[in-house]
Design an enzyme around this catalytic site. Structure first.
Site, short mmCIF file in Angstrom:
data_model
loop_
_atom_site.label_atom_id
_atom_site.label_comp_id
_atom_site.label_asym_id
_atom_site.label_seq_id
_atom_site.Cartn_x
_atom_site.Cartn_y
_atom_site.Cartn_z
N HIS A 1 0.39 25.67 21.29
CA HIS A 1 0.38 25.41 22.60
C HIS A 1 0.58 23.90 22.79
O HIS A 1 0.31 23.14 22.00
CB HIS A 1 -0.86 25.85 23.44
CG HIS A 1 -2.15 25.09 22.71
ND1 HIS A 1 -2.76 25.31 21.62
CD2 HIS A 1 -2.98 24.15 23.30
CE1 HIS A 1 -3.62 24.57 21.13
NE2 HIS A 1 -3.89 23.83 22.49
N ARG B 1 0.71 -1.02 0.17
CA ARG B 1 -0.13 0.03 0.10
C ARG B 1 0.81 1.18 -0.02
O ARG B 1 0.36 2.20 0.28
CB ARG B 1 -0.82 0.17 1.34
CG ARG B 1 -1.94 -1.02 1.41
CD ARG B 1 -2.61 -1.00 2.77
NE ARG B 1 -3.72 -1.60 2.94
CZ ARG B 1 -4.81 -1.24 3.40
NH1 ARG B 1 -4.93 -0.18 4.21
NH2 ARG B 1 -5.87 -2.17 3.38
N ALA B 2 2.24 1.15 -0.37
CA ALA B 2 3.00 2.16 -0.06
C ALA B 2 2.59 3.27 -0.85
O ALA B 2 2.40 3.32 -2.01
CB ALA B 2 4.49 1.60 -0.44
N LYS B 3 2.99 4.51 -0.10
CA LYS B 3 2.68 5.88 -0.44
C LYS B 3 3.66 6.68 -0.68
O LYS B 3 4.44 6.69 0.49
CB LYS B 3 1.42 6.33 0.13
CG LYS B 3 0.11 5.53 -0.13
CD LYS B 3 -0.89 6.26 0.90
CE LYS B 3 -2.44 5.86 0.66
NZ LYS B 3 -3.43 6.54 1.10
N ARG B 4 3.61 7.67 -1.35
CA ARG B 4 4.62 8.92 -1.09
C ARG B 4 4.12 9.66 -0.21
O ARG B 4 2.65 9.88 -0.15
CB ARG B 4 4.99 9.23 -2.62
CG ARG B 4 5.87 8.57 -3.32
CD ARG B 4 5.64 8.89 -4.85
NE ARG B 4 4.13 8.93 -5.32
CZ ARG B 4 3.80 9.25 -6.61
NH1 ARG B 4 4.58 9.51 -7.27
NH2 ARG B 4 2.30 9.38 -6.75
N ASN C 1 -1.27 18.95 20.61
CA ASN C 1 -1.90 18.44 19.47
C ASN C 1 -1.80 19.69 18.41
O ASN C 1 -2.07 20.67 18.61
CB ASN C 1 -3.50 18.70 19.77
CG ASN C 1 -3.73 17.71 20.82
OD1 ASN C 1 -3.07 16.54 21.05
ND2 ASN C 1 -4.69 17.65 21.76
N HIS D 1 13.46 4.56 30.56
CA HIS D 1 14.31 5.45 29.64
C HIS D 1 13.20 6.42 29.15
O HIS D 1 12.45 5.95 28.05
CB HIS D 1 15.21 4.72 28.74
CG HIS D 1 16.20 5.47 28.10
ND1 HIS D 1 17.43 4.74 27.89
CD2 HIS D 1 16.08 6.60 27.46
CE1 HIS D 1 18.25 5.57 27.03
NE2 HIS D 1 17.56 6.77 26.73
#
Ligand SMILES: [Zn+2]
Length: 332
Positions: A165, A20-23, A152, A292
């Site tokens: 923010h 399904r690879a996308k650019r 977000n 960590h």
């Protein structure tokens, strides 16, 4: 053939669906939007937010007035509230307690801009110092067990305001994602007598394919089993369990690294919606040899739908090796 890969820290499985690879340009997302006509976080509008909890200010300026660089206020619509008692109780087999906690907004600049990546490095450093100061202050409250700093950006990543923010939520219990992370790290340490993230940093440095940037004290890389296309982690190279204990030199380097990786994501992926989350140790824990701290950046280019909700697996069409190669190539 797709890969099923497991992230050893979160114990989450993901499907790397290469066919399904996308650019990067194949992903569509909503534009960042225009600056609003009224910005409650802008300088001069201090009376439009709840009174400030903390601020870095010019000498002589008064609280809740102009003259600040970074300002922290309670969330106007908090998910959790700081007053009261937990009142843990059962209702038959169900557990319930009061929604005690803290929910703060870190307003990162007086300027009406959607990202801090256009600000000087010294200003980004101030934002990180404020994360540290608020975490240290809130953990003096023994009722609080965990503090998550997160960000977000863009409506589909949960942002409701344009002005850049971050938020900090403290909870009276350790969230389940953090519990799984600490348990994974502890189990790995007990078996190997080494820290999982220290080993991960060493392996990523030797394999190189997933490294985005190596700055000296921090490694920025695409994790082996990322949930989202172009998911990127920043991990300190020397072992450290608590973000709050970073010294001046390391914090300066982190500000430099964070700003540049966000610039790469914003420029390379054309201002995508994204989140970042800072995973530091739970409150009231001393230095730990197995946990960590780390920061996870998750661009939100693919939807989370029924399959993800139903299985906890994620389908990611961009192999992290391709994502890292792409981000390495974005000049900032
Ligand atoms: Zn470590």
């Amino acid at each position: 053939m797709p890969d099923l890969r497991k992230d050893p820290v979160s114990q989450r499985w993901v499907i790397i669906a290469q066919e399904r690879a996308k650019r990067p340009s194949d992903f569509v997302h909503e534009p960042m939007g225009e600056a609003p006509s009224f910005d409650p976080f802008a300088e001069g509008n201090e009376d439009k937010t709840p009174p400030e909890i903390a601020a870095y200010r010019d000498r002589g300026s008064a609280p809740n007035k102009p003259g600040w660089r970074v300002r922290v206020v309670p969330n106007k619509f908090p998910a959790l509230q700081v007053e009261g008692h937990l009142n843990k109780r059962g209702d038959g087999l169900y557990d319930i307690m009061h929604g005690l906690g803290a929910h703060e907004v870190i307003i990162e600049t007086p300027q009406s801009v959607p990202s801090f990546t256009g600000l000087p490095d010294a200003h980004v450093l101030d934002i990180l110092w404020m994360y540290r100061d608020r975490l240290l202050d809130l953990q003096r409250d023994m009722r609080m067990k965990y503090g998550l700093v997160f960000k977000n950006v863009g409506a589909s990543a949960g942002a409701t305001l344009y002005h850049t923010h971050s938020q900090l939520i403290c909870t009276p219990i350790v969230p389940s994602i953090m519990s799984i992370k600490t348990q994974s790290c502890e189990a790995y340490y007990k078996f190997h007598e080494r820290c999982l993230l220290c080993d991960m940093v060493a392996q990523e440095l030797s394999q190189k394919a997933r490294v985005v940037a190596d700055s000296g004290s921090f490694l920025t890389f695409a994790p082996f089993a990322p949930r989202f296309p172009f998911e990127t982690w920043i991990v300190p190279k020397p072992h450290s369990s608590h973000f709050e204990t970073l010294g001046r030199v390391a914090m300066e380097e982190l500000a430099f690294v964070l700003k540049r990786v966000l610039l790469k994501i914003e420029k390379g992926l054309e201002q995508p919606p994204y989140n970042y989350m800072l995973f530091t140790s739970p409150f009231h824990t001393g230095p730990s040899e197995h946990f960590h701290w780390h920061l996870e950046i998750t661009p939100r280019l693919t939807p989370v739908a029924g399959f993800e909700w139903g299985t906890g697996f994620y389908i990611n069409p961009v192999p992290p090796e391709d994502a890292a190669e792409f981000l390495r190539g974005v000049k900032v």
